[in-house]
Design a protein around this motif. Structure first.
Motif, PDB file in Angstrom:
ATOM      1  N   SER A  31       0.850  -1.193   0.000  1.00  0.00           N
ATOM      2  CA  SER A  31       0.000   0.000   0.000  1.00  0.00           C
ATOM      3  C   SER A  31       0.881   1.236   0.000  1.00  0.00           C
ATOM      4  O   SER A  31       1.872   1.303   0.720  1.00  0.00           O
ATOM      5  N   LYS A  32       0.570   2.211  -0.846  1.00  0.00           N
ATOM      6  CA  LYS A  32       1.399   3.409  -0.868  1.00  0.00           C
ATOM      7  C   LYS A  32       0.594   4.645  -1.240  1.00  0.00           C
ATOM      8  O   LYS A  32      -0.532   4.555  -1.717  1.00  0.00           O
ATOM      9  N   THR A  33       1.183   5.805  -0.977  1.00  0.00           N
ATOM     10  CA  THR A  33       0.521   7.071  -1.300  1.00  0.00           C
ATOM     11  C   THR A  33       1.577   8.099  -1.676  1.00  0.00           C
ATOM     12  O   THR A  33       2.732   7.978  -1.282  1.00  0.00           O
ATOM     13  N   ASP A  40       0.253  11.457  -1.703  1.00  0.00           N
ATOM     14  CA  ASP A  40      -0.674  12.579  -1.606  1.00  0.00           C
ATOM     15  C   ASP A  40      -0.114  13.775  -0.859  1.00  0.00           C
ATOM     16  O   ASP A  40      -0.688  14.849  -0.894  1.00  0.00           O
ATOM     17  N   ALA A  94       0.239   3.070   3.413  1.00  0.00           N
ATOM     18  CA  ALA A  94      -0.833   4.034   3.674  1.00  0.00           C
ATOM     19  C   ALA A  94      -1.891   3.371   4.559  1.00  0.00           C
ATOM     20  O   ALA A  94      -1.872   3.541   5.781  1.00  0.00           O
ATOM     21  N   HIS A  95      -2.796   2.614   3.994  1.00  0.00           N
ATOM     22  CA  HIS A  95      -3.827   1.958   4.814  1.00  0.00           C
ATOM     23  C   HIS A  95      -3.638   0.445   4.845  1.00  0.00           C
ATOM     24  O   HIS A  95      -3.877  -0.195   5.842  1.00  0.00           O
ATOM     25  N   THR A  99     -11.520   8.437   2.819  1.00  0.00           N
ATOM     26  CA  THR A  99     -10.401   7.638   3.314  1.00  0.00           C
ATOM     27  C   THR A  99      -9.156   7.694   2.446  1.00  0.00           C
ATOM     28  O   THR A  99      -8.089   7.274   2.874  1.00  0.00           O
ATOM     29  N   ASP A 100      -9.276   8.189   1.227  1.00  0.00           N
ATOM     30  CA  ASP A 100      -8.071   8.427   0.439  1.00  0.00           C
ATOM     31  C   ASP A 100      -7.316   9.545   1.161  1.00  0.00           C
ATOM     32  O   ASP A 100      -7.934  10.529   1.586  1.00  0.00           O
ATOM     33  N   LEU A 101      -6.014   9.404   1.339  1.00  0.00           N
ATOM     34  CA  LEU A 101      -5.283  10.382   2.153  1.00  0.00           C
ATOM     35  C   LEU A 101      -5.476  11.812   1.651  1.00  0.00           C
ATOM     36  O   LEU A 101      -5.778  12.723   2.422  1.00  0.00           O
ATOM     37  N   GLY A 102      -5.330  11.995   0.339  1.00  0.00           N
ATOM     38  CA  GLY A 102      -5.498  13.338  -0.225  1.00  0.00           C
ATOM     39  C   GLY A 102      -6.896  13.878   0.012  1.00  0.00           C
ATOM     40  O   GLY A 102      -7.091  15.044   0.362  1.00  0.00           O
ATOM     41  N   GLU A 103      -7.886  13.006  -0.149  1.00  0.00           N
ATOM     42  CA  GLU A 103      -9.272  13.419   0.060  1.00  0.00           C
ATOM     43  C   GLU A 103      -9.522  13.768   1.524  1.00  0.00           C
ATOM     44  O   GLU A 103     -10.267  14.692   1.833  1.00  0.00           O
ATOM     45  N   GLU A 122      -3.736   3.004  -2.249  1.00  0.00           N
ATOM     46  CA  GLU A 122      -3.675   2.931  -0.787  1.00  0.00           C
ATOM     47  C   GLU A 122      -4.384   1.701  -0.242  1.00  0.00           C
ATOM     48  O   GLU A 122      -4.151   1.282   0.886  1.00  0.00           O
ATOM     49  N   ASN A 153      -7.578   1.729   0.243  1.00  0.00           N
ATOM     50  CA  ASN A 153      -8.640   2.242   1.109  1.00  0.00           C
ATOM     51  C   ASN A 153     -10.016   1.710   0.724  1.00  0.00           C
ATOM     52  O   ASN A 153     -10.853   1.474   1.592  1.00  0.00           O
TER      53      ASN A 153
END
Lengths: 188, 454
Positions: A164-166, A168, A177-178, B129-133, B216, B218
């Motif tokens: 999992s990665k981001t 953002d 990430a999650h 739940t998306d980090l950017g969001e 992610e 999510n």
């Protein structure tokens, strides 16, 4: 049937353009080598480790994840029993899930993981670390060949390509990430 | 307010504008690298375009095929003609389960429908739940990009936001540590959620299943832990066959972020045992766009954002200046369909350089459509008065060789003789606000031609 359904379908029918043909998708061939798969998976934050056979996983896992206490897997006698009815609280505490993958895709490092191999649908993402066990002879070149080999997608299934990665926060790549914080593909 | 007026506030911070421009250009370069690594990339674009064209040409049939297959899979299918009906449907489903805690994974459609304020207004907790969001939700802002919703923010901005809302240390703006704080915060939300709402990247008519792509995880975490999954999809998300996914999964992430594929490409076909899955099929203006021959190709969009990353106007004006759910070039051709008056300035937010068309993975003729919208807008009288009259005047002026010759002479002399303060006064000459006027030539082309060509 709702009236909106009829309204949408009628509008779609009335407004659609003249019919155009549906193309056939060529195979495109490509490089299905273990080297390519290993290199691409590495470039997206995952990692390939070789094992002699699926029966010899446990010592390798102990070496790779010495801290992992709560391990869930259908492949050996694991410390946490997980099935489709396992409550969220138990799932949330899994340190490591070791699951059999079905198909590897050399071009993008993805591994097909059908529901039947997951124990619980949430396990591959709720676990802190994920290991997928894959027969190196099941690596194909591209997604075209992967979909061609799938009889269907079952009730649920996912191509998993790396941890999992981001990115953002200012485009900085952060792993974990999650979902799972790391992904190792054990090839045999 | 027009696009240029909103953009003016963004470009006032020159340093941030430059940073925004460079950040997006970096993503465009990553896209190029990923694309050149696939020898058949242009062929894939053509295939994707043909598949989408074909699907639109039989959209009503594929929608029914999809619905029937989904029902066979035990999925509940709902239809919503517009945003209002969509929101009412979703709220009703949530209430039927007595749920109050909802997690949502990135869906521009629910953003388009303004679902969050609707649910929150009815006492429902809805967490993006998306980090950017999540970052922009905490800041009460709208996304400024399709796949990089918080691309307009610097890590210091995120650090401040998290300090205020999640209790991270003041001044801590390390992306790794901020992401970890968000992971812990959101994990609690995932574990407690009763209903998960998601968008849809692709809906497969043949299988009745939907595909969701995230990096992610999510969507997977939310959907697979909650008892109820509600997936909102626009009617244009359909593709006919499972094998078509081979084409689109090779194009999407490469075009979006330059990755070979998203981390998770998840196929939801049946609900897990004892759980529920709902799909809400939404029109909200899409069938109307289907009926506009010049603009229907915009429905082929797979929401990768490549046109934004490459657009010289988007990169320098920021997503919020578009004031529409989907910003950038694709937003500028989708928005006039929804509200011609409100979004009348967006088709003008383009240099018509065609870069958007060049990178589009499904070959939408974006810059041609921008040009066509301008003509529609001019005919509907939806262009600013000054522009309308100056265009009329210019048309007459350029049609008369005598007037043109005289005007040229006056301009060449005038620019030489008049003081700089006058010729560059921003009150008369808006052109000179951010540009230098050209050096007037000694001689007109007409004179030169007369002397040279005998």
């Amino acid at each position: 049937m709702s009236s909106s359904r009829e309204k949408i379908l009628a509008a779609a029918q009335a407004n659609k353009p003249a019919q155009t043909p549906l193309p056939t998708i060529p195979d495109f061939g490509g490089d299905a080598s273990v080297e390519r798969f290993t290199q691409v998976l590495g470039s997206i934050g995952g990692r390939v480790v070789w094992v002699a056979s699926p029966q010899q996983l446990v010592p390798v896992l102990h070496q790779l994840f010495p801290e992992a206490e709560r391990i869930a897997s259908p492949l050996f006698a694991s410390s946490v029993a997980v099935n489709a009815q396992t409550p969220t609280q138990v799932l949330a505490n899994v340190d490591l899930a070791v699951l059999p993958g079905e198909i590897g895709v050399a071009e993008n490092g993805a591994v097909w993981l059908p529901e039947a191999n997951m124990l619980h649908r949430a396990l591959p993402t709720v676990t802190q670390h994920l290991v997928l066990v894959l027969d190196h002879r099941r690596i194909v070149a591209t997604m075209h060949q992967a979909y061609a080999q799938l009889p269907g997608t079952g009730g649920y299934g996912a191509f998993v390509a790396g941890p999992s990665k981001t990115a953002d926060i200012e485009q900085s790549l952060v792993i974990g990430a999650h979902g799972a914080r790391s992904l190792v593909v054990l090839l045999y | 307010m027009s696009h240029s007026a909103r953009a003016a506030t963004f470009v006032a911070d020159a340093e941030r504008t430059t940073w925004h421009d460079e950040t997006l250009w970096f993503v465009r370069q990553k896209r190029d690298k990923a694309v050149y690594a696939v020898p058949e990339f242009q062929q894939l674009r053509e295939l994707a375009s043909q598949i989408k064209d074909h699907t639109l040409s039989r959209l009503d049939e594929y929608l029914q095929q999809f619905e029937a297959a989904a029902r066979r899979n035990g999925v509940h299918v709902h239809w919503a003609a517009d945003a209002q009906e969509h929101n009412a449907l979703v709220l009703d489903l949530i209430r039927r389960h007595g749920a109050t805690r909802i997690v949502k994974s990135k869906s521009m459609l629910t953003e388009e429908c303004h679902l969050n304020p609707h649910l929150i207004g009815h006492g429902i907790e809805v967490i993006d739940t998306d980090l950017g969001e999540r970052i922009i939700q905490l800041r009460e802002e709208a996304p400024s990009h399709l796949v990089l919703p918080a691309i307009h923010l610097k890590k210091e901005d995120v650090g401040d936001t998290f300090h205020r809302h999640l209790g991270t240390e003041k001044g801590n703006h390390d992306p790794q540590q901020l992401t970890e704080a968000a992971r812990q915060h959101l994990r609690a939300k995932f574990l407690a959620a009763e209903v998960a709402i998601s968008g849809v990247n692709f809906a497969v008519a043949e299988t009745g299943g939907v595909v969701i792509c995230t990096n992610e995880g999510n969507a997977d975490l939310g959907v697979n832990l909650a008892k109820v999954h509600i997936a909102s999809m626009g009617i244009e998300k359909l593709i006919p066959r499972l094998t078509d996914l081979g084409v689109f999964t090779r194009l999407l992430a490469r075009s979006a972020t330059g990755q070979p594929v998203t981390t998770y490409t998840s196929h939801y076909t049946q609900p897990a045992e004892g759980r529920e899955m709902h799909i809400v099929i939404v029109d909200n203006g899409r069938t109307q766009q289907l009926g506009r021959p010049d603009f229907r190709a915009s429905l082929k969009c797979i929401r990768c954002g490549a046109c934004m990353n490459t657009c010289p106007v988007y990169r320098r004006s920021g997503g919020h200046s578009y004031d529409f759910t989907v910003p950038g070039p694709i937003g500028a051709i989708l928005s006039p369909n929804i509200d011609l008056k409100k979004h009348s300035s967006l088709p003008f937010a383009s240099t018509l350089c065609g870069s958007c068309t060049d990178v589009c993975p499904v070959k939408i003729d974006i810059h041609t459509q921008l040009y066509k919208w301008r003509q529609v807008l001019a005919e509907a009288g939806e262009i600013p008065t000054a522009k309308k009259w100056s265009m009329k005047f210019m048309g007459r002026f350029l049609a008369s060789p005598k007037a043109f010759g005289l005007g040229g002479k006056m301009a060449r002399t005038g620019l030489r003789l008049l003081p700089y303060q006058l010729t560059h006064a921003t009150a008369f000459n808006a052109w000179a606000v951010a540009r230098e006027l050209p050096e007037p030539p000694q001689q007109s082309f007409r004179d030169w031609y007369r002397e040279t060509v005998r």
